[in-house]
Design an enzyme around this catalytic site. Sequence first.
Site, short mmCIF file in Angstrom:
data_model
loop_
_atom_site.label_atom_id
_atom_site.label_comp_id
_atom_site.label_asym_id
_atom_site.label_seq_id
_atom_site.Cartn_x
_atom_site.Cartn_y
_atom_site.Cartn_z
N GLU A 97 13.34 -48.58 27.92
CA GLU A 97 13.04 -49.27 29.18
C GLU A 97 13.48 -50.73 29.13
O GLU A 97 13.99 -51.27 30.11
CB GLU A 97 11.54 -49.16 29.48
CG GLU A 97 11.14 -47.71 29.76
CD GLU A 97 9.64 -47.50 29.83
OE1 GLU A 97 8.95 -47.78 28.82
OE2 GLU A 97 9.15 -47.07 30.87
N ALA A 134 6.85 -49.22 22.93
CA ALA A 134 5.68 -50.09 22.99
C ALA A 134 4.89 -49.89 21.70
O ALA A 134 5.00 -48.85 21.05
CB ALA A 134 4.82 -49.72 24.19
C1 HXC Z 1 3.93 -49.02 16.54
C2 HXC Z 1 5.61 -48.18 15.28
C3 HXC Z 1 6.24 -47.65 16.41
C4 HXC Z 1 5.64 -47.87 17.67
C5 HXC Z 1 7.43 -47.15 14.69
N1 HXC Z 1 6.37 -47.84 14.23
N2 HXC Z 1 7.38 -47.02 16.02
N3 HXC Z 1 4.47 -48.86 15.35
N4 HXC Z 1 4.49 -48.55 17.69
N5 HXC Z 1 6.18 -47.44 18.80
C6 HXC Z 1 6.06 -48.17 12.84
C7 HXC Z 1 5.59 -46.99 12.07
O1 HXC Z 1 4.23 -46.76 12.31
C8 HXC Z 1 5.85 -47.42 10.66
O2 HXC Z 1 4.87 -48.33 10.24
C9 HXC Z 1 7.14 -48.21 10.79
O3 HXC Z 1 7.25 -48.58 12.17
C10 HXC Z 1 8.37 -47.40 10.44
O4 HXC Z 1 8.37 -46.20 11.23
P1 HXC Z 1 8.50 -44.74 10.60
O5 HXC Z 1 7.91 -43.80 11.56
O6 HXC Z 1 7.98 -44.71 9.21
O7 HXC Z 1 10.11 -44.61 10.57
P2 HXC Z 1 10.96 -43.26 10.66
O8 HXC Z 1 10.32 -42.17 9.85
O9 HXC Z 1 12.34 -43.66 10.37
O10 HXC Z 1 10.83 -42.79 12.19
C11 HXC Z 1 11.37 -43.59 13.26
C12 HXC Z 1 10.85 -43.09 14.62
C13 HXC Z 1 9.31 -43.06 14.60
C14 HXC Z 1 11.39 -41.68 14.90
C15 HXC Z 1 11.38 -44.06 15.69
O11 HXC Z 1 8.83 -44.34 14.10
C16 HXC Z 1 8.69 -42.84 15.95
O12 HXC Z 1 8.64 -41.70 16.43
N6 HXC Z 1 8.12 -43.89 16.56
C17 HXC Z 1 7.44 -43.82 17.82
C18 HXC Z 1 8.43 -43.61 18.93
C19 HXC Z 1 7.70 -43.52 20.27
O13 HXC Z 1 6.90 -42.61 20.50
N7 HXC Z 1 7.96 -44.48 21.14
C20 HXC Z 1 7.34 -44.53 22.43
C21 HXC Z 1 6.14 -45.37 22.30
S1 HXC Z 1 5.18 -45.31 23.79
P3 HXC Z 1 3.94 -48.04 8.92
O14 HXC Z 1 3.06 -49.25 8.89
O15 HXC Z 1 3.22 -46.77 9.20
O16 HXC Z 1 4.93 -47.95 7.82
C22 HXC Z 1 5.95 -46.34 24.81
C23 HXC Z 1 5.29 -46.40 26.11
C24 HXC Z 1 5.77 -47.43 27.04
O17 HXC Z 1 6.90 -47.01 24.55
C25 HXC Z 1 4.91 -47.51 28.25
C26 HXC Z 1 3.97 -46.45 28.57
C27 HXC Z 1 2.73 -46.39 27.73
#
Ligand code: HXC
Length: 257
Positions: free
Chosen positions: A111, A65
């Site tokens: 999901e 998300a």
């Molecule tokens: C918003 C996101 C994002 C996310 C990545 N980005 N995931 N933006 N929401 N979930 C954005 C980053 O901010 C970044 O933007 C760009 O995408 C590239 O990501 P990087 O982190 O620079 O890439 P990398 O270093 O290759 O790392 C990839 C990654 C990491 C390991 C997947 O992005 C990550 O950990 N993302 C979050 C994963 C996560 O926690 N997902 C669960 C979300 S909560 P900028 O502009 O900074 O360059 C969820 C909840 C569902 O899904 C329902 C309950 C609440």
Amino acid sequence: SEYETILIERKGRVGVITLNRPKALNALNGQLMREVVAAVEAFDADDEIGAILLTGSEKAFAAGADIKEMQPKTFAQVYAEDLFSQWDRLSAARTPIVAAVAGYALGGGCELAMLCDFIIAADTAKFGQPEIKLGVIPGIGGSQRLTRAVGKAKAMDLCLTGRNMDAEEAERAGLVARVVPAADLLEVALEAATTIASMSLPIAMMAKEAVNRSFETTLAEGVKFERRVFHSTFATADQKEGMAAFVEKRAPKFVNG
Ligand code: HXC
């Protein structure tokens, strides 16, 4: 196209939806949610479409998300808008949906893949429910669908530690149907969807409905439901055609009726 965060294509009788927010690794914001739901519902309503294929990019199916969109929201807001409830509409689709997953399928991305009927994964795929690291829990069915897919041990492990699992582990655990080399993912997934779309659509819908029923009822009731639906296939022209074609040693010509 009327969409900005997804791409839509028709490949024969397969409707292909590609998540397309590359700068955010396909993070699921409100617009993308509305567009995916609208596109699935449009394909589902289309008689020319016999299967739907949902995919992302090589790097990410979806990294979850959209955290930046969620961050400022209050409890009252997420409760009042019933945040993420619109995703439930994908479970109402009757056309089979195949997910083709490469790269990250994390949080809401995992999901979303699990909302599809089955997952074909590239060997680069990574699945996880890392919400706990953000101080939240899964909110699009992850705690329920992952547990049904892989059992309590791995579901607890993933939801409590937030670790990812790779494609091999996901296949061993029963989360994904097949793992293929990344370069072959789209071809294999499209072939699977095309095969499904070559079957009788109402019969494929019945098969999907019967399998899904197993998650909602007891074994005895589920077996009875299956038998009644099986009996009802004999009311279709496609059952007559399918069995006649076998007996006559030729390919069936289904009419979706
Ligand atoms: C918003 C996101 C994002 C996310 C990545 N980005 N995931 N933006 N929401 N979930 C954005 C980053 O901010 C970044 O933007 C760009 O995408 C590239 O990501 P990087 O982190 O620079 O890439 P990398 O270093 O290759 O790392 C990839 C990654 C990491 C390991 C997947 O992005 C990550 O950990 N993302 C979050 C994963 C996560 O926690 N997902 C669960 C979300 S909560 P900028 O502009 O900074 O360059 C969820 C909840 C569902 O899904 C329902 C309950 C609440």
